[in-house]
Write an enzyme that holds these catalytic residues in place. Structure first.
Site, short mmCIF file in Angstrom:
data_model
loop_
_atom_site.label_atom_id
_atom_site.label_comp_id
_atom_site.label_asym_id
_atom_site.label_seq_id
_atom_site.Cartn_x
_atom_site.Cartn_y
_atom_site.Cartn_z
N ASP A 146 0.91 -1.23 0.15
CA ASP A 146 0.14 0.02 -0.14
C ASP A 146 0.98 1.13 0.00
O ASP A 146 1.89 1.34 0.57
CB ASP A 146 -1.06 0.05 1.17
CG ASP A 146 -2.08 0.98 1.06
OD1 ASP A 146 -2.38 1.64 0.02
OD2 ASP A 146 -2.82 1.28 2.09
N SER A 178 -7.15 -5.71 -5.80
CA SER A 178 -8.17 -6.18 -4.93
C SER A 178 -9.38 -6.18 -6.02
O SER A 178 -9.40 -5.48 -6.90
CB SER A 178 -8.38 -5.50 -3.63
OG SER A 178 -9.06 -4.22 -4.02
N ASN A 201 -10.60 -2.88 -6.32
CA ASN A 201 -9.89 -1.80 -7.13
C ASN A 201 -10.38 -1.50 -8.61
O ASN A 201 -9.96 -0.56 -9.06
CB ASN A 201 -8.23 -2.31 -7.24
CG ASN A 201 -7.41 -2.04 -5.88
OD1 ASN A 201 -6.80 -2.85 -5.95
ND2 ASN A 201 -7.84 -1.16 -5.06
N TRP A 202 -11.31 -2.12 -8.90
CA TRP A 202 -11.92 -1.81 -10.55
C TRP A 202 -12.61 -0.46 -10.06
O TRP A 202 -13.03 0.02 -10.93
CB TRP A 202 -12.91 -2.76 -10.90
CG TRP A 202 -12.24 -4.12 -11.17
CD1 TRP A 202 -12.69 -5.24 -10.25
CD2 TRP A 202 -11.71 -4.48 -12.26
NE1 TRP A 202 -12.07 -6.53 -10.69
CE2 TRP A 202 -11.53 -5.97 -11.98
CE3 TRP A 202 -11.16 -3.86 -13.30
CZ2 TRP A 202 -10.65 -6.68 -12.88
CZ3 TRP A 202 -10.48 -4.88 -13.99
CH2 TRP A 202 -10.23 -6.24 -14.02
C1 FPP Z 1 -1.69 0.06 -3.51
O1 FPP Z 1 -1.40 1.37 -3.46
C2 FPP Z 1 -1.18 -0.36 -4.49
C3 FPP Z 1 -1.64 -1.12 -5.72
C4 FPP Z 1 -3.35 -1.14 -5.77
C5 FPP Z 1 -1.06 -1.77 -6.72
C6 FPP Z 1 0.16 -2.66 -6.31
C7 FPP Z 1 0.65 -3.19 -7.87
C8 FPP Z 1 2.04 -2.96 -8.05
C9 FPP Z 1 3.22 -2.67 -6.98
C10 FPP Z 1 2.43 -3.92 -9.42
C11 FPP Z 1 2.97 -5.34 -9.01
C12 FPP Z 1 3.21 -6.03 -10.45
C13 FPP Z 1 3.11 -7.34 -10.60
C14 FPP Z 1 3.48 -7.73 -11.84
C15 FPP Z 1 2.78 -8.35 -9.62
P1 FPP Z 1 -2.28 2.56 -3.58
O2 FPP Z 1 -2.57 2.94 -4.96
O3 FPP Z 1 -3.34 2.18 -3.15
O4 FPP Z 1 -1.84 3.93 -2.98
P2 FPP Z 1 -2.38 4.75 -1.97
O5 FPP Z 1 -3.13 4.16 -0.80
O6 FPP Z 1 -1.23 5.90 -1.61
O7 FPP Z 1 -3.26 5.62 -2.98
#
Ligand code: FPP
Length: 249
Positions: free
Chosen positions: A29, A74, A77-78
């Site tokens: 996160d 998740s 997340n969509w």
């Molecule tokens: C959460 O941060 C992160 C995600 C929803 C995406 C995580 C995905 C990757 C790191 C890529 C992984 C790649 C592979 C191929 C497995 P957030 O966007 O919720 O952050 P925030 O809470 O600060 O907004």
């Protein structure tokens, strides 16, 4: 998928090799916040998040940890802006394509879990070929939860079991925890011993609800793109200070 080796390859001396977690799970996160702090678009946070994940996989392998499970997307997340969702889908696809050779060389077995049928067809194809190619690799099991939701996973397990009962293949009194677990996406993986969440939020967010029943939780304020070997070292150190009782005295 494996980042370049660094000087810190050895297990740090204050960690006990005999008491390492077998399976580490991570809620990655804080990518968006990391990017915002730097005045960058959110997607740059995800891009950098891939580097953190590669580094963590490398570290688990170096230190002899047999399984790493990461929450990449998740089922909730969509609901993010379409641009961001599309970026993430193409990022997963690109990373898989680029890293397959290295995963083979490093003996990594990659598996995706979640409701994969709802993912773009081209990503499904990439996932399928990476899973098939790495299926017999033994050094580390790397599981990526994508379009994953813990409640949905439990419901699909119930449905699969109910269908077996309906077909007469199973009696209701044969349903126990072991049988139930065999119907989860993580069937042969085992429960995570340590579950890490970055960026300070104290929740599971629908991740591994069944499997995390006795996992040790470790939450750090560090944002995912800044999560490095030192941070992982601190997480394992904290884990090794704990006395796991599994509900007993
Ligand atoms: C959460 O941060 C992160 C995600 C929803 C995406 C995580 C995905 C990757 C790191 C890529 C992984 C790649 C592979 C191929 C497995 P957030 O966007 O919720 O952050 P925030 O809470 O600060 O907004």
């Amino acid at each position: 998928m494996i980042a370049k080796q660094t000087a810190l390859q050895q297990l740090p001396p204050d960690l006990d090799r005999e008491r390492l977690p077998n399976h580490v799970a991570v809620i990655m996160d804080g990518n968006g916040r990391w990017a915002k702090q730097k005045g960058l678009p959110r997607i740059m946070g995800h891009q950098r998040g891939v580097d953190s994940l590669k580094a963590l996989l490398r570290c688990c392998k170096d230190w002899g940890i047999g399984a790493l499970t990461a929450y990449a997307f998740s089922s909730e997340n969509w609901g993010r802006p379409l641009d961001e969702v599309n970026f993430l889908m193409s990022l997963f696809e690109r990373v898989l394509r680029q890293e397959l050779k290295e995963m083979m060389a490093e003996n990594v077995q990659i598996r995706f879990v979640g409701n994969l049928e709802a993912l773009p067809k081209s990503l499904q194809a990439e996932i399928e070929s990476a899973m098939t190619a790495t299926r017999n690799n033994k050094d580390i099991k790397f599981t990526v939860a994508t379009n994953y939701g813990g409640r949905q996973e439990i419901v699909q397990a119930c449905r699969a079991i109910a269908e077996k009962v309906q077909r007469g293949q199973l009696q209701p009194d044969q349903i126990d925890e072991i049988l139930f677990e065999r119907h989860l996406y993580t069937a042969d993986l085992g429960d995570p011993d340590l579950l890490i969440r970055t960026s300070g939020e104290m929740r599971l967010s629908n991740f591994l609800l069944w499997q995390a029943a006795y996992s040790e939780l470790y939450v750090t304020d560090t944002l995912w793109p800044d999560f490095d070997r030192e941070e992982f070292h601190r997480a394992i150190y904290s884990y090794q200070q704990r006395h796991r009782r599994f509900g007993k005295l």
